[in-house]
Design a protein around this motif. Structure first.
Motif, PDB file in Angstrom:
ATOM      1  N   ALA A  52       8.262  -8.466  14.137  1.00 50.91           N
ATOM      2  CA  ALA A  52       7.248  -7.417  14.250  1.00 50.91           C
ATOM      3  C   ALA A  52       7.291  -6.488  13.039  1.00 50.91           C
ATOM      4  CB  ALA A  52       7.442  -6.621  15.543  1.00 50.91           C
ATOM      5  N   MET A  53       8.511  -6.125  12.609  1.00 46.33           N
ATOM      6  CA  MET A  53       8.635  -5.257  11.432  1.00 46.33           C
ATOM      7  C   MET A  53       8.108  -5.954  10.180  1.00 46.33           C
ATOM      8  SD  MET A  53      12.275  -3.294  12.003  1.00 46.33           S
ATOM      9  CE  MET A  53      12.325  -2.813  10.309  1.00 46.33           C
ATOM     10  N   ASP A  54       8.391  -7.252  10.043  1.00 42.84           N
ATOM     11  CA  ASP A  54       7.917  -7.990   8.878  1.00 42.84           C
ATOM     12  C   ASP A  54       6.398  -8.130   8.883  1.00 42.84           C
ATOM     13  OD1 ASP A  54      10.466  -8.227   7.875  1.00 42.84           O
ATOM     14  OD2 ASP A  54      10.718 -10.325   8.457  1.00 42.84           O
ATOM     15  N   VAL A  55       5.818  -8.440  10.044  1.00 43.10           N
ATOM     16  CA  VAL A  55       4.353  -8.553  10.143  1.00 43.10           C
ATOM     17  C   VAL A  55       3.718  -7.219   9.773  1.00 43.10           C
ATOM     18  CG1 VAL A  55       2.410  -8.847  11.743  1.00 43.10           C
ATOM     19  CG2 VAL A  55       4.355 -10.420  11.838  1.00 43.10           C
ATOM     20  N   PHE A  56       4.240  -6.148  10.350  1.00 42.23           N
ATOM     21  CA  PHE A  56       3.709  -4.816  10.063  1.00 42.23           C
ATOM     22  C   PHE A  56       3.875  -4.479   8.582  1.00 42.23           C
ATOM     23  CE2 PHE A  56       4.233  -0.183   9.762  1.00 42.23           C
ATOM     24  CZ  PHE A  56       2.994   0.215  10.255  1.00 42.23           C
ATOM     25  N   GLY A  57       5.051  -4.751   8.021  1.00 42.62           N
ATOM     26  CA  GLY A  57       5.308  -4.452   6.615  1.00 42.62           C
ATOM     27  C   GLY A  57       4.386  -5.213   5.683  1.00 42.62           C
ATOM     28  N   VAL A  58       4.150  -6.492   5.985  1.00 46.15           N
ATOM     29  CA  VAL A  58       3.254  -7.294   5.154  1.00 46.15           C
ATOM     30  C   VAL A  58       1.820  -6.772   5.282  1.00 46.15           C
ATOM     31  CG1 VAL A  58       2.221  -9.599   4.894  1.00 46.15           C
ATOM     32  CG2 VAL A  58       4.705  -9.348   5.096  1.00 46.15           C
ATOM     33  N   TYR A  59       1.391  -6.467   6.508  1.00 47.55           N
ATOM     34  CA  TYR A  59       0.051  -5.886   6.713  1.00 47.55           C
ATOM     35  C   TYR A  59      -0.114  -4.615   5.879  1.00 47.55           C
ATOM     36  CZ  TYR A  59      -3.231  -2.615   8.693  1.00 47.55           C
ATOM     37  OH  TYR A  59      -4.208  -1.660   8.808  1.00 47.55           O
ATOM     38  N   ILE A  60       0.856  -3.716   5.950  1.00 52.01           N
ATOM     39  CA  ILE A  60       0.778  -2.449   5.210  1.00 52.01           C
ATOM     40  C   ILE A  60       0.724  -2.718   3.707  1.00 52.01           C
ATOM     41  CG2 ILE A  60       2.084  -0.366   4.572  1.00 52.01           C
ATOM     42  CD1 ILE A  60       0.638  -0.080   7.246  1.00 52.01           C
ATOM     43  N   GLU A  61       1.597  -3.566   3.205  1.00 51.56           N
ATOM     44  CA  GLU A  61       1.643  -3.860   1.772  1.00 51.56           C
ATOM     45  C   GLU A  61       0.310  -4.419   1.282  1.00 51.56           C
ATOM     46  OE1 GLU A  61       2.877  -3.907  -2.033  1.00 51.56           O
ATOM     47  OE2 GLU A  61       4.032  -3.054  -0.380  1.00 51.56           O
ATOM     48  N   LEU A  62      -0.230  -5.390   1.993  1.00 54.67           N
ATOM     49  CA  LEU A  62      -1.467  -6.017   1.547  1.00 54.67           C
ATOM     50  C   LEU A  62      -2.651  -5.057   1.607  1.00 54.67           C
ATOM     51  CD1 LEU A  62      -1.147  -9.632   3.042  1.00 54.67           C
ATOM     52  CD2 LEU A  62      -0.453  -8.785   0.792  1.00 54.67           C
ATOM     53  N   THR A  63      -2.766  -4.302   2.691  1.00 53.21           N
ATOM     54  CA  THR A  63      -3.916  -3.392   2.804  1.00 53.21           C
ATOM     55  C   THR A  63      -3.806  -2.224   1.830  1.00 53.21           C
ATOM     56  OG1 THR A  63      -2.865  -2.302   4.710  1.00 53.21           O
ATOM     57  CG2 THR A  63      -4.522  -4.008   5.181  1.00 53.21           C
ATOM     58  N   GLN A  64      -2.602  -1.715   1.616  1.00 51.86           N
ATOM     59  CA  GLN A  64      -2.451  -0.637   0.636  1.00 51.86           C
ATOM     60  C   GLN A  64      -2.750  -1.137  -0.774  1.00 51.86           C
ATOM     61  OE1 GLN A  64       1.446   1.065   1.296  1.00 51.86           O
ATOM     62  NE2 GLN A  64       0.629   2.546   2.765  1.00 51.86           N
ATOM     63  N   ASN A  65      -2.327  -2.367  -1.084  1.00 49.14           N
ATOM     64  CA  ASN A  65      -2.656  -2.929  -2.394  1.00 49.14           C
ATOM     65  C   ASN A  65      -4.158  -3.029  -2.592  1.00 49.14           C
ATOM     66  OD1 ASN A  65       0.016  -3.187  -3.109  1.00 49.14           O
ATOM     67  ND2 ASN A  65       0.100  -5.397  -2.796  1.00 49.14           N
ATOM     68  N   ILE A  66      -4.862  -3.453  -1.558  1.00 51.16           N
ATOM     69  CA  ILE A  66      -6.326  -3.556  -1.645  1.00 51.16           C
ATOM     70  C   ILE A  66      -6.926  -2.178  -1.876  1.00 51.16           C
ATOM     71  CG2 ILE A  66      -8.420  -4.038  -0.306  1.00 51.16           C
ATOM     72  CD1 ILE A  66      -6.826  -6.401   0.962  1.00 51.16           C
ATOM     73  N   ARG A  67      -6.486  -1.211  -1.117  1.00 49.24           N
ATOM     74  CA  ARG A  67      -7.022   0.148  -1.265  1.00 49.24           C
ATOM     75  C   ARG A  67      -6.729   0.712  -2.651  1.00 49.24           C
ATOM     76  NH1 ARG A  67      -5.928   5.295  -1.045  1.00 49.24           N
ATOM     77  NH2 ARG A  67      -7.376   6.742  -0.076  1.00 49.24           N
ATOM     78  N   HIS A  68      -5.498   0.565  -3.114  1.00 46.71           N
ATOM     79  CA  HIS A  68      -5.134   1.086  -4.442  1.00 46.71           C
ATOM     80  C   HIS A  68      -5.949   0.401  -5.544  1.00 46.71           C
ATOM     81  CE1 HIS A  68      -0.956   2.374  -2.772  1.00 46.71           C
ATOM     82  NE2 HIS A  68      -1.876   3.278  -2.537  1.00 46.71           N
ATOM     83  N   TYR A  69      -6.139  -0.897  -5.409  1.00 44.75           N
ATOM     84  CA  TYR A  69      -6.916  -1.627  -6.411  1.00 44.75           C
ATOM     85  C   TYR A  69      -8.356  -1.118  -6.437  1.00 44.75           C
ATOM     86  CZ  TYR A  69      -8.999  -5.319  -9.166  1.00 44.75           C
ATOM     87  OH  TYR A  69      -9.687  -6.000 -10.149  1.00 44.75           O
ATOM     88  N   ALA A  70      -8.960  -0.970  -5.265  1.00 47.62           N
ATOM     89  CA  ALA A  70     -10.349  -0.507  -5.192  1.00 47.62           C
ATOM     90  C   ALA A  70     -10.496   0.882  -5.816  1.00 47.62           C
ATOM     91  CB  ALA A  70     -10.830  -0.501  -3.741  1.00 47.62           C
ATOM     92  N   VAL A  71      -9.539   1.760  -5.536  1.00 46.24           N
ATOM     93  CA  VAL A  71      -9.567   3.108  -6.104  1.00 46.24           C
ATOM     94  C   VAL A  71      -9.390   3.045  -7.620  1.00 46.24           C
ATOM     95  CG1 VAL A  71      -8.297   5.300  -6.203  1.00 46.24           C
ATOM     96  CG2 VAL A  71      -8.854   4.284  -3.992  1.00 46.24           C
ATOM     97  N   SER A  72      -8.454   2.209  -8.082  1.00 47.16           N
ATOM     98  CA  SER A  72      -8.193   2.125  -9.527  1.00 47.16           C
ATOM     99  C   SER A  72      -9.397   1.576 -10.295  1.00 47.16           C
ATOM    100  CB  SER A  72      -6.960   1.259  -9.802  1.00 47.16           C
ATOM    101  OG  SER A  72      -7.255  -0.114  -9.640  1.00 47.16           O
ATOM    102  N   ARG A  73     -10.211   0.774  -9.638  1.00 43.08           N
ATOM    103  CA  ARG A  73     -11.396   0.185 -10.269  1.00 43.08           C
ATOM    104  C   ARG A  73     -12.670   0.977  -9.977  1.00 43.08           C
ATOM    105  NH1 ARG A  73     -10.657  -3.089 -14.450  1.00 43.08           N
ATOM    106  NH2 ARG A  73      -8.888  -4.455 -14.087  1.00 43.08           N
ATOM    107  N   ASN A  74     -12.516   2.096  -9.292  1.00 43.39           N
ATOM    108  CA  ASN A  74     -13.660   2.931  -8.917  1.00 43.39           C
ATOM    109  C   ASN A  74     -14.727   2.152  -8.152  1.00 43.39           C
ATOM    110  OD1 ASN A  74     -12.699   5.373 -10.105  1.00 43.39           O
ATOM    111  ND2 ASN A  74     -13.258   4.541 -12.112  1.00 43.39           N
ATOM    112  N   TYR A  75     -14.278   1.234  -7.302  1.00 37.79           N
ATOM    113  CA  TYR A  75     -15.207   0.473  -6.466  1.00 37.79           C
ATOM    114  C   TYR A  75     -15.763   1.390  -5.375  1.00 37.79           C
ATOM    115  CZ  TYR A  75     -13.657  -4.133  -8.236  1.00 37.79           C
ATOM    116  OH  TYR A  75     -13.385  -5.239  -9.002  1.00 37.79           O
ATOM    117  N   GLY A  76     -17.011   1.189  -5.054  1.00 35.26           N
ATOM    118  CA  GLY A  76     -17.627   1.887  -3.935  1.00 35.26           C
ATOM    119  C   GLY A  76     -17.178   1.274  -2.618  1.00 35.26           C
ATOM    120  N   GLU A  77     -17.699   1.782  -1.523  1.00 40.32           N
ATOM    121  CA  GLU A  77     -17.273   1.306  -0.204  1.00 40.32           C
ATOM    122  C   GLU A  77     -17.476  -0.186  -0.026  1.00 40.32           C
ATOM    123  OE1 GLU A  77     -18.621   3.229   3.305  1.00 40.32           O
ATOM    124  OE2 GLU A  77     -17.588   5.095   2.836  1.00 40.32           O
TER     125      GLU A  77
END
Length: 180
Positions: A52-77
């Motif tokens: 459960a901790m690994d699933v949660f950790g992987v989910y958090i890592e992947l979604t945060q990476n997506i969010r950070h990438y979108a922000v860094s590229r100034n992507y819209g919604e």
């Protein structure tokens, strides 16, 4: 808009043993809310605590990476949207998949990095993690494909799988799959 066959979609999710599915713009608060729902589901599913901790950790890592990438590229919604699926396979393992639009060159580099990591065994992944930890990092360095991706590979019970599909306008859709 055409009417969506929700029953058909539900049946598709059930056949694919999909526990959680999200598609749309992703914010910090939404990552947290979906994460809480995922934690609750894993508890109700009597997932082993370390899984459960690994699933949660992987989910958090992947979604945060997506969010950070979108922000860094100034992507819209719309362009910064994420697609996330958490499912179970026939053996009972959890499958965490996430994808988003990326610039094609960024996607190619990330695909190559995932392929490199997929070729490493557990001992080599541990060594790569330690090496990445020791590397100096400047304050203005862009994050991405570093420690977090190695950690996802270490938590995965099978080599990471990635895909890159052209999406037009110099962009592609990058997706990553981890088995926990």
């Amino acid at each position: 808009m055409d009417t969506i066959d929700l029953f058909g979609l539900r049946e598709h999710f059930n056949r694919g043993r999909i526990l959680l599915c999200f598609n749309g713009p992703i914010s910090r608060s939404l990552i947290e809310e979906i994460g809480n729902a995922l934690k609750n589901y894993l508890q109700a599913d009597h997932a082993h605590p370390s899984s459960a901790m690994d699933v949660f950790g992987v989910y958090i890592e992947l979604t945060q990476n997506i969010r950070h990438y979108a922000v860094s590229r100034n992507y819209g919604e719309l362009d910064g949207a994420a697609t996330v699926v958490v499912a179970r396979d026939d053996s009972g393992s959890y499958i965490v998949q996430a994808g988003n639009l990326v610039e094609q060159d960024d996607g190619r580099a990330l695909l190559e990095r995932v392929r490199e990591l997929a070729g490493l065994d557990k001992a080599q992944l541990k060594a790569a993690y330690k090496e990445q930890l020791r590397r100096p990092r400047s304050g203005d360095a862009a994050s991405g494909a570093g420690l977090g991706l190695i950690d996802v590979a270490r938590k995965s019970a099978a080599p990471l799988l990635a895909d890159l599909r052209p999406a037009g306008d110099g962009r592609a859709f990058f997706s990553l799959r981890a088995v926990i």
